[in-house]
Design a protein around this motif. Structure first.
Motif, PDB file in Angstrom:
ATOM      1  N   THR A 260      58.073 -34.383 -12.817  1.00 40.48           N
ATOM      2  CA  THR A 260      57.138 -33.475 -12.155  1.00 40.48           C
ATOM      3  C   THR A 260      57.186 -33.642 -10.644  1.00 40.48           C
ATOM      4  OG1 THR A 260      55.697 -33.781 -14.064  1.00 40.48           O
ATOM      5  CG2 THR A 260      54.757 -32.692 -12.129  1.00 40.48           C
ATOM      6  N   VAL A 261      57.297 -34.882 -10.240  1.00 40.40           N
ATOM      7  CA  VAL A 261      57.340 -35.167  -8.802  1.00 40.40           C
ATOM      8  C   VAL A 261      58.525 -34.476  -8.157  1.00 40.40           C
ATOM      9  CG1 VAL A 261      57.723 -37.007  -7.124  1.00 40.40           C
ATOM     10  CG2 VAL A 261      56.083 -37.352  -8.983  1.00 40.40           C
ATOM     11  N   PHE A 262      59.689 -34.632  -8.789  1.00 37.11           N
ATOM     12  CA  PHE A 262      60.879 -34.043  -8.172  1.00 37.11           C
ATOM     13  C   PHE A 262      60.841 -32.512  -8.253  1.00 37.11           C
ATOM     14  CE2 PHE A 262      63.170 -37.548  -6.673  1.00 37.11           C
ATOM     15  CZ  PHE A 262      63.003 -38.619  -7.548  1.00 37.11           C
ATOM     16  N   GLU A 263      60.243 -32.009  -9.283  1.00 34.91           N
ATOM     17  CA  GLU A 263      60.108 -30.553  -9.369  1.00 34.91           C
ATOM     18  C   GLU A 263      59.272 -30.046  -8.195  1.00 34.91           C
ATOM     19  OE1 GLU A 263      60.282 -30.238 -14.287  1.00 34.91           O
ATOM     20  OE2 GLU A 263      58.464 -29.658 -13.180  1.00 34.91           O
ATOM     21  N   GLU A 264      58.183 -30.708  -7.920  1.00 32.19           N
ATOM     22  CA  GLU A 264      57.315 -30.294  -6.817  1.00 32.19           C
ATOM     23  C   GLU A 264      58.025 -30.423  -5.481  1.00 32.19           C
ATOM     24  OE1 GLU A 264      53.055 -31.630  -8.886  1.00 32.19           O
ATOM     25  OE2 GLU A 264      53.817 -32.645  -7.090  1.00 32.19           O
ATOM     26  N   LEU A 265      58.779 -31.475  -5.343  1.00 32.63           N
ATOM     27  CA  LEU A 265      59.496 -31.672  -4.081  1.00 32.63           C
ATOM     28  C   LEU A 265      60.523 -30.571  -3.872  1.00 32.63           C
ATOM     29  CD1 LEU A 265      60.020 -35.540  -4.221  1.00 32.63           C
ATOM     30  CD2 LEU A 265      58.643 -34.290  -2.545  1.00 32.63           C
ATOM     31  N   GLU A 266      61.218 -30.261  -4.941  1.00 32.68           N
ATOM     32  CA  GLU A 266      62.234 -29.203  -4.823  1.00 32.68           C
ATOM     33  C   GLU A 266      61.570 -27.879  -4.457  1.00 32.68           C
ATOM     34  OE1 GLU A 266      66.249 -27.781  -7.247  1.00 32.68           O
ATOM     35  OE2 GLU A 266      64.727 -28.999  -8.244  1.00 32.68           O
ATOM     36  N   ALA A 267      60.431 -27.629  -5.036  1.00 34.73           N
ATOM     37  CA  ALA A 267      59.731 -26.380  -4.742  1.00 34.73           C
ATOM     38  C   ALA A 267      59.212 -26.384  -3.297  1.00 34.73           C
ATOM     39  CB  ALA A 267      58.567 -26.195  -5.719  1.00 34.73           C
ATOM     40  N   ASP A 268      58.770 -27.543  -2.810  1.00 36.57           N
ATOM     41  CA  ASP A 268      58.212 -27.602  -1.462  1.00 36.57           C
ATOM     42  C   ASP A 268      59.299 -27.441  -0.402  1.00 36.57           C
ATOM     43  OD1 ASP A 268      55.605 -30.095  -2.144  1.00 36.57           O
ATOM     44  OD2 ASP A 268      55.605 -27.892  -2.236  1.00 36.57           O
TER      45      ASP A 268
END
Lengths: 608, 111
Positions: free
Chosen positions: A457-465
């Motif tokens: 989830t963390v990396f998903e959010e980072l990629e989106a940001d």
């Protein structure tokens, strides 16, 4: 030890010993005189008795001879014999007379004498036996005689029985010698005794004074003129004074030793460097901390010139001023020293020592490097914070004004303003959050809220940001993640913050057209450890700065950074978070080639 | 034993990783001496990565503390594990160190 000041002690009058000597001498002389007198008297009496006996014997023998001569009517022989005997024996009177008093023979030739009568007259009775009479110094003997066939007659003899005491030459000579010798001896003895007794009397007086409480050697000394006894006494006093002084010094040293030992131990335990300097700028004492701060061996410092160790002309001048008495208060200077471990700042304070017998100064050294670093960090923080807050606030104001000016009609302009305001608010929020985190770190209050952290989830959010931002800069942003990521036990918000900082920096410092790769180590992941490499093709970091970039507010000195905003807190916070979790962040970089930041986090946070 | 160093302002933090046993005691001792000389004693020993120490390791730490004490300084030990802290107390060498709960507090003690 200086010789005691000797005051002359001379007896004011002859001492008792002196008088005793004189009296003794007088007694001895008296005894001698008495003995001499008795001897003379005895001799004289003996001589008188001897003389009496002699006269008695002479009278008897003469009488017998006279009787014999008169028996044959030889009066001439009698007269001759009387004269001879009188002369020989010193008879004052030597007379032969008849019973009627007629003198028939006399020692004195001028005395008329009678011839012998044919018939001797009768007369007074001449007595029975010799009659002896001592009158003063004269002895007279009347000896009745009987001339056979003739008649009676009388022999009278008188002589001086006294013997002059000093008539005998031997006695005279002996008495003379004895007398002269005795007088001379007495005089010498008196003189010697007087001298000795004067010294002894003076010493006796000093002893009595000492017993009464007088302790001063000067007051107890006697004049050396009184002789060797007095000199010996003074030497004894001097030795006593010297021993007393030694004893006092020993006692003082004994009392001082524990205090000095305590003082030395106290200085050795101090975390401040302490150096005591003498008038020639040589170190008389240095504690261990001083040796560390000055980069010298403690043993080598004692006796060494401190000006070569201090390396600060201002401090050396302060020492000289303190030693010269020109300055009596504390003077402090901060001195920068470069050590193999980097720059250090030492606060060196100089103060003169207040001592009566000698000067000296004290140098106190305090390591204030960390304090100065904290001051610099605080100043930099304030400056940076001011800058970081001012910029978004300025943009806030500008874009708010534009938003108001745009009104309801210019939708595009309004949208653009709102986007910028949103970004700036986020930036502002992050800056404030960073500052608060710094404050928490400074206060030791930065704590982790440990919970499950699902990394997918963390990396998903980072990629989106960061996807859009990368697109804007035409940077290729890629995430290389293993199929299964571990679930960490840690503070999710802070881990996300850390990754934000790493990825955000990578994008910030990579020029247009570059690449940023976020790769998770699959092997570590399978072991339950998160190892994330954020690799960029950006401007890179100089090798000498790679260790400094993790310090708070530090920004690399690359001139290309002047146009890139940054608080200088991101990497510091990121590393702090990693270490709180028991992990770390490291960097490898090559200037103009790019950098790789590696985040390592254990599966379970070490700190709660 | 891996020994890492990093800076907190003017303070060097030395972080050894692994058990402090006889084989590694000499290495850490040499490192501490070198850091002491280089940084004038301004360092903190981060003990968070030391799970345990044997007698040789404890003796080395005690000696390091004594050496620093001779110059008025102290061995600042940060974040020791509970096990390590108990060992310090049992062997009565804790009094020779300044022990801090974390590195930040230990670093702040230099102010």
């Amino acid at each position: 030890m200086p010789a005691p000041h000797v005051q002359i002690r001379i007896p004011r009058q002859d001492s008792l010993a002196s008088w005793a000597g004189l009296v003794t001498g007088a007694l001895v002389l008296s005894v001698l005189a008495s003995a001499s007198f008795w001897t003379v008297y005895s001799h004289r009496e003996e001589a008188r008795r001897g003389r009496q006996a002699e006269v008695r014997a002479v009278a008897r023998l003469l009488g017998a001879s006279v009787e014999s001569f008169l028996a044959s009517d030889d009066v001439s022989s009698v007269r001759r014999l009387v004269g001879e005997v009188a002369r020989e024996h010193g008879l004052r009177v030597c007379r032969v007379s008849l019973a009627d008093g007629s003198i028939i023979a006399d020692r004195n030739a001028k005395t008329p004498v009678k011839a012998l009568p044919g018939t001797w007259p009768g007369g007074a009775d001449v007595g029975d036996g010799p009659h002896e009479r001592v009158d003063g110094s004269a002895v007279s003997i009347d000896v009745p005689l009987t001339a056979p066939g003739k008649g009676l007659l009388r022999l009278r003899v008188e002589a001086d029985a006294a013997v002059p005491a000093f008539a005998t030459p031997m006695v005279q000579a002996g008495l003379g010698v004895i007398g002269v010798g005795a007088m001379a001896g007495l005089a010498l003895a008196c003189r010697a005794i007087r001298r000795r007794t004067r010294a002894i009397g003076a010493i006796r007086g000093a002893l009595l004074d000492a017993r009464a409480g007088e302790a001063s050697a000067a007051a107890l000394a006697v004049s050396a003129e009184l002789g060797p006894d007095a000199e010996a006494w003074n030497e004894l006093l001097a030795e006593l004074e010297r021993l007393r002084g030694e004893r006092l010094r020993e006692r003082a040293a004994e009392q001082r030793a524990p205090r000095e030992a305590d003082a030395g131990a106290a200085c050795d335990a101090m975390w401040l460097g302490v150096v005591v300097v003498d008038d020639a700028l040589r170190a008389r004492y240095a504690n261990g901390a001083a040796a560390v701060f000055l980069g010298a061996r403690r043993e080598a410092m004692v006796g060494a010139d401190v000006s070569g160790l201090i390396e600060s002309p201002a401090v050396v001048d302060a020492l000289r001023s303190a030693l010269a008495g020109k300055v009596r208060h504390r003077v402090a200077h901060e001195v920068a020293r470069t050590t193999p471990g980097g720059a250090s700042v030492m606060r060196m304070s100089v103060r003169p020592l207040r001592r009566e017998e000698s000067g000296g100064a004290m140098l106190v050294i305090e390591d204030v490097t960390q304090q100065r670093a904290a001051d610099q960090a605080r100043n930099a923080f304030v400056a940076q914070a001011t800058h970081e807050l001012r910029t978004p606030l300025t943009n806030f104001r500008l874009y708010l004004e534009q938003l108001v000016d745009a009104g309801d009609g210019d939708t595009a302009a309004r949208a653009r303003c709102i986007n910028v305001l949103t970004q700036e608010s986020r930036w502002l929020e992050r800056v404030v959050a960073d500052m608060l985190s710094v404050a928490e770190i400074e206060a030791g209050a930065l704590k982790l809220r440990v919970d499950d952290v699902r990394l997918e989830t963390v990396f998903e959010e980072l990629e989106a940001d960061y996807g859009p931002q990368a697109q804007d800069k035409e940077i290729t942003l890629a995430f290389a993640l293993p199929p299964k990521l571990p679930v960490l036990q840690g503070d999710r918000d802070k881990i996300v913050l850390t990754l934000h900082n790493l990825i955000g920096n990578a994008l910030k410092y990579t020029p247009k057209g570059g690449t940023v790769l976020v790769a998770v180590d699959a092997g570590a992941a399978s072991a339950g450890t998160l190892v994330v490499d954020v690799k960029d093709s950006g401007i890179g970091i100089r090798e000498e700065e790679q260790g400094l970039i993790f310090e708070r507010f530090y920004r690399a000195k690359d001139p290309r950074l002047s146009s890139i905003t940054g608080s200088g807190l991101g990497l510091a916070l990121a590393r702090e978070v990693a270490r709180l979790h028991g992990g770390d962040i490291t960097v490898s970089s090559e200037l103009d080639k790019g950098s790789t930041f590696r985040l390592s986090l254990p599966a379970r946070a070490k700190a709660a | 034993m891996e020994i890492q160093e990093h800076r907190h302002g003017a303070v060097t933090v030395v972080r050894p990783r692994g058990p402090l046993v006889e084989a590694d005691a000499g290495t850490l001792r040499d490192c501490l001496r070198e850091v002491t000389a280089r940084c004038l004693g301004r360092f903190v020993l981060d003990a968070s990565e030391i799970p345990f120490a044997d007698s040789a390791g404890l003796e080395m730490l005690a000696e390091a503390g004594e050496e620093l004490a001779s110059s008025g300084q102290a061995l600042r030990v940060a974040a020791p594990s509970e096990t390590l802290r108990e060992v310090f107390d049992l062997t009565d060498i804790a009094g020779g160190f300044e022990i801090f709960a974390d590195v930040q507090t230990a670093v702040r003690s230099f102010l």
